[in-house]
Write a protein that holds these residues in place. Structure first.
Motif, short mmCIF file in Angstrom:
data_model
loop_
_atom_site.label_atom_id
_atom_site.label_comp_id
_atom_site.label_asym_id
_atom_site.label_seq_id
_atom_site.Cartn_x
_atom_site.Cartn_y
_atom_site.Cartn_z
N HIS A 199 0.93 -1.26 0.14
CA HIS A 199 -0.08 -0.10 0.00
C HIS A 199 0.91 1.31 -0.09
N ASP A 200 2.15 1.20 0.12
CA ASP A 200 2.83 2.36 0.29
C ASP A 200 2.93 2.88 -1.17
N ASP A 201 3.39 4.18 -1.48
CA ASP A 201 3.36 4.68 -2.60
C ASP A 201 4.63 5.10 -3.21
N ASP A 202 5.71 4.22 -2.44
CA ASP A 202 7.16 4.44 -2.96
C ASP A 202 7.41 3.79 -3.98
N ALA A 203 6.59 2.98 -4.54
CA ALA A 203 6.93 1.83 -5.58
C ALA A 203 5.71 1.74 -6.56
#
Length: 373
Positions: A199-203
């Motif tokens: 859910h992280d937007d770093d990828a």
């Protein structure tokens, strides 16, 4: 973790070196030493001038034919102290956005035996593909536990990370089949549990939703209209979290409407489900996903990314890729993403070359950018 494609280095400017040979500086080439003129005004003509001693025409060893002397007489093709541009070219780092892929794999009873081994073989090929060396892989199987009717859902058994391929294969080899196929509940789990790195937007993140059967669990079947529910939850994962879903129907007995409801709302170019009738089909589907998820946009990772934007070059396996701003001169080359000069992207055909198997992408600062002709 960003995928670093080249060791760090930094900028060196392109500069003109001071030129000139001996004497007054006018007898600095074979042509000037054989034209019958006193070019430097010192009273000596052609080979009678000591400045011409180094050239072949006057008995020397320098075969240089440009307009300047090779002052150290080392017979190189161009002078060590000529007035040509000398580029102090240095490598620098470029990075892509990480790619995070979660295998969300059906382990209902019909996936046991030969079909299970086929899935393991195809997934092994994917995680060992050199194009995927920097990608982060994880594993979720469904159902997770026996529970009521073998329909319980849990989170990843292996979190997505770099280098998890061997652990995923070991986990799959030891995974037993269960009875149910909670094809809707497994996607709802991702909407209800937002604390994972998926859910992280770093990828750039993808669920590879692989199933061979129709829904068989009460929570999925209650009320009917499951294809609409699948569409809603898949769309929510994309719009809320940027979590994309790719649907793969493995083997016979798949529900095409359900799988296409997922695929068409998953937010990827694969807007219909990928059909995989056997191991070869599943391998081909995963290969297509490997290709599509190779990144064609790169961040320019440097102390001052805006320095000398006209003195940068990018290479595929050591071969320069020419600059083609806005890809306006055709489908090959690369362009800056905007005028901040902090990122680049490769044009369509060059992007395809990269996706289909370039081993190394590299970059240098310091010499004039090679333009697409």
């Amino acid at each position: 973790m960003a995928r670093v494609l080249l060791l760090t280095g930094w900028l060196a400017a392109c500069s003109a070196a001071a030129g000139g040979g001996g004497g007054g500086g006018g007898e600095n080439s074979p042509e000037e030493c054989s034209d019958g003129e006193d070019n430097d005004g010192d009273g000596y003509v052609d080979c009678g001038d000591q400045d011409c001693d180094i050239f072949v025409v006057c008995g020397g060893t320098d075969a240089d034919t440009d307009t300047d002397a090779d002052a150290d007489a080392d017979a190189d093709a161009d002078a060590d102290t000529d007035t040509d541009d000398i580029c102090d070219e240095q490598d620098f780092a470029i990075t892509t956005t990480p790619v995070r892929i979660m295998f969300t794999l059906d382990r209902s009873s019909s996936m046991d035996g030969e079909k299970k081994q086929q899935a393991i073989n195809a997934i092994t090929d994917m995680v060992e593909d050199p194009r995927n060396a920097g990608k982060e892989f994880g594993l979720q199987v469904f159902p997770d536990t026996y529970g009521v009717g073998g329909c319980e859902i849990g989170g990843p058994v292996i979190d997505a990370d770099v280098g998890t391929g061997p652990a995923i294969i070991v986990e799959l080899e030891g995974t037993d089949s269960l009875s149910g196929s909670p094809v809707l509940s497994v996607l709802r789990w991702w909407d209800d549990n937002s604390g994972t790195n998926m859910h992280d937007d770093d990828a750039n993140r993808y669920l590879l939703y692989i199933t061979d059967g129709e829904p068989s669990c009460q929570d999925d079947l209650f009320g009917g209209g499951i294809d609409g529910d699948l569409a809603d939850v898949t769309r929510a994962l994309d719009t809320t979290y940027g979590l994309k879903t790719i649907a793969i129907g493995f083997g016979g007995g798949v529900d095409e409407d359900n799988l296409n409801a997922v695929a068409s709302n998953g937010g990827t170019p694969f807007d219909t489900y990928l059909r995989a009738d056997d191991e070869a089909g599943l391998t081909a589907a995963l290969d297509a996903i490997s290709t599509e998820t190779v990144q064609c946009e790169f961040a320019v990772d440097s102390p001052d990314a805006k320095a000398d934007p006209d003195n940068v070059n990018f290479y595929f396996d050591g071969v320069v890729v020419p600059h083609n701003e806005d890809c306006s001169r055709g489908p090959n080359g690369w362009s800056w993403t905007d005028d901040t000069h902090t990122a680049i992207y490769f044009c369509d055909d060059s992007c395809s070359d990269l996706q289909e198997g370039v081993d190394a992408v590299s970059a240098t600062w310091g010499c004039p950018t090679e333009e697409l002709i």
